[in-house]
Design an enzyme around this catalytic site. Sequence first.
Site, short mmCIF file in Angstrom:
data_model
loop_
_atom_site.label_atom_id
_atom_site.label_comp_id
_atom_site.label_asym_id
_atom_site.label_seq_id
_atom_site.Cartn_x
_atom_site.Cartn_y
_atom_site.Cartn_z
N ASN A 94 51.13 86.29 29.22
CA ASN A 94 51.77 84.99 29.45
C ASN A 94 51.62 84.52 30.90
O ASN A 94 51.31 83.35 31.14
CB ASN A 94 53.25 85.04 29.05
CG ASN A 94 53.42 85.32 27.56
OD1 ASN A 94 52.45 85.27 26.80
ND2 ASN A 94 54.64 85.61 27.14
N THR A 139 40.95 34.59 36.19
CA THR A 139 42.18 35.05 35.54
C THR A 139 42.03 34.61 34.09
O THR A 139 41.41 33.57 33.83
CB THR A 139 43.44 34.41 36.16
OG1 THR A 139 43.34 32.98 36.02
CG2 THR A 139 43.59 34.75 37.63
N HIS A 140 42.52 35.42 33.17
CA HIS A 140 42.29 35.18 31.74
C HIS A 140 40.81 35.11 31.40
O HIS A 140 40.44 34.47 30.42
CB HIS A 140 42.99 33.89 31.26
CG HIS A 140 44.38 33.71 31.77
ND1 HIS A 140 45.50 34.08 31.04
CD2 HIS A 140 44.84 33.23 32.95
CE1 HIS A 140 46.59 33.81 31.76
NE2 HIS A 140 46.22 33.30 32.91
N SER A 261 15.89 48.50 23.49
CA SER A 261 16.20 48.52 22.06
C SER A 261 14.95 48.96 21.31
O SER A 261 13.84 48.68 21.74
CB SER A 261 16.62 47.12 21.61
OG SER A 261 16.35 46.95 20.24
N LYS A 267 15.51 43.58 25.27
CA LYS A 267 16.85 44.08 25.56
C LYS A 267 16.89 45.08 26.71
O LYS A 267 15.99 45.88 26.91
CB LYS A 267 17.43 44.76 24.31
CG LYS A 267 17.71 43.81 23.18
CD LYS A 267 19.00 43.03 23.38
CE LYS A 267 20.20 43.89 23.20
NZ LYS A 267 20.87 43.70 21.93
N GLN A 306 48.62 77.85 23.47
CA GLN A 306 47.19 78.16 23.48
C GLN A 306 46.36 76.90 23.22
O GLN A 306 45.19 76.85 23.56
CB GLN A 306 46.91 79.23 22.43
CG GLN A 306 45.46 79.65 22.32
CD GLN A 306 45.31 80.90 21.48
OE1 GLN A 306 45.67 81.98 21.91
NE2 GLN A 306 44.81 80.75 20.26
N1 ARG Z 1 45.41 83.31 24.37
C1 ARG Z 1 46.77 83.12 24.76
C2 ARG Z 1 46.98 81.68 25.27
O1 ARG Z 1 46.03 81.02 25.52
C3 ARG Z 1 47.15 84.09 25.81
C4 ARG Z 1 48.63 84.38 25.84
C5 ARG Z 1 49.05 85.15 24.67
N2 ARG Z 1 50.36 85.65 24.83
C6 ARG Z 1 51.01 86.14 23.76
N3 ARG Z 1 52.18 86.59 23.99
N4 ARG Z 1 50.48 86.16 22.59
O2 ARG Z 1 48.09 81.19 25.38
#
Ligand code: ARG
Length: 444
Positions: A94, A139-140, A261, A267, A306
């Site tokens: 993470n 404008t416009h 074209s 073109k 992800q």
């Molecule tokens: N491939 C995962 C992502 O892109 C990596 C993190 C995964 N973490 C987990 N606890 N499954 O987020």
Amino acid sequence: MEAINASISFDKKLYAQDIRGSIAHSAMLAKAGIISAEDVKQIHEGLNTILAEIEDGTFEFSTRLEDIHMNVEARLAELIGPAAGRLHTARSRNDQVATDFRLWVKEELQRVEEALTGLLSAFLKRAEEHADTVMPGFTHLQTAQPVTFGHHLMAYVEMFGRDRSRVRDALERIDECPLGTAALAGTGFPIDRHMTAEALGFREPTRNSIDTVSDRDFALEFMSVASICGMHLSRLAEEIVIWSTPQFGFIRLSDSFSTGSSIMPQKKNPDAAELIRAKTGRINGNLIGLLTVMKGLPLAYSKDMQEDKESVFDAAETLDLMLAAMTGMIGDLQVNADAMAAAAGSGYSTATDLADWLVREAGLPFREAHHVTGRAVALAEERKAQLGDLPLDDLKEINPAITDDVYSVLTVEKSVASRTSFGGTAPERVREQVAYWKDRLSRD
Ligand code: ARG
């Protein structure tokens, strides 16, 4: 499960960041006495071998191993054995993925900053060349008042200048390192997050471990900046499409940025501009996509996150391409100053100058001057003539205060030269704007 779960097909793009992160993390673990010097030596050698394998195309990615992090770690185990298992101490995927991804987005923001600087320089060169070139302002999309082409180009310098400052703001906020926040709660190992932050070129470590692994603001911010910049590029692309039609004929695109074209030999199509206009939609879609992924997620990490990468990679690739194509087009488009000047003089574009003259020289209240000018325009329309072609007697009939002097403000050159208010279209003001931006770009 493997098919829905795996991200390796796209997150392998993060290989270099992943390896850098692991090198910094293991060096820190060794310094803190958590793993041995012998382990870290083997880990670094193994990671460098993997880097070389990926770069020369011999690394075998496996979807069974899900993502880039597990692919690298599994190969490391093959290469160096048990020491590989110690790399993941005091770390989780993470914080690892948050670190890798921040590093990647940070580098992309730096690329965009550089590309914007290049685009701004291209504009400044053309704006300086065309500080005196008169064109109709709209404008416009209706002829409004004459302006200079240099002034019109400098409008885009302001827009892309704001984009550049937004990129810099985003770079300020992205510059915190997630590594060491672990799964979500931090770790009991005596790690040194300041050391890894510094090794990876971040200003400081992030402050809250729960926020860190839940946060994708940096990706959203990149795509927000990219969307605004894309919108600017798209507006310019639209103008290029209009200007390059035979009906307008204001500019001619070089052969490098247009196509012919297959059936109509006459073109010259502005494909690059059209594609810039169209690709803006992808960036907007990517932004909305990720905002929608994130909006219902409870803290902290969920696998939904992800889904952040493909949006960002696509937005980045698209924006890089759009900026490069636009810079090329601006640099070599040919300006047809005669067509611009002719169009600037049509459509009663100097009507406001006549009204202003009546206020200044004849003391009329502006509303009355507006009314008198309206009658003069109607008469000119009836005669199929320009305002400056109306005989003095006819003008006097509309309002007796009008004198010969009025003709001196009815040319497009006089009109633009008179707009000297700060930020106005007069050539001298345009040159000041160019000088301001040249100085600003040279200082930062
Ligand atoms: N491939 C995962 C992502 O892109 C990596 C993190 C995964 N973490 C987990 N606890 N499954 O987020």
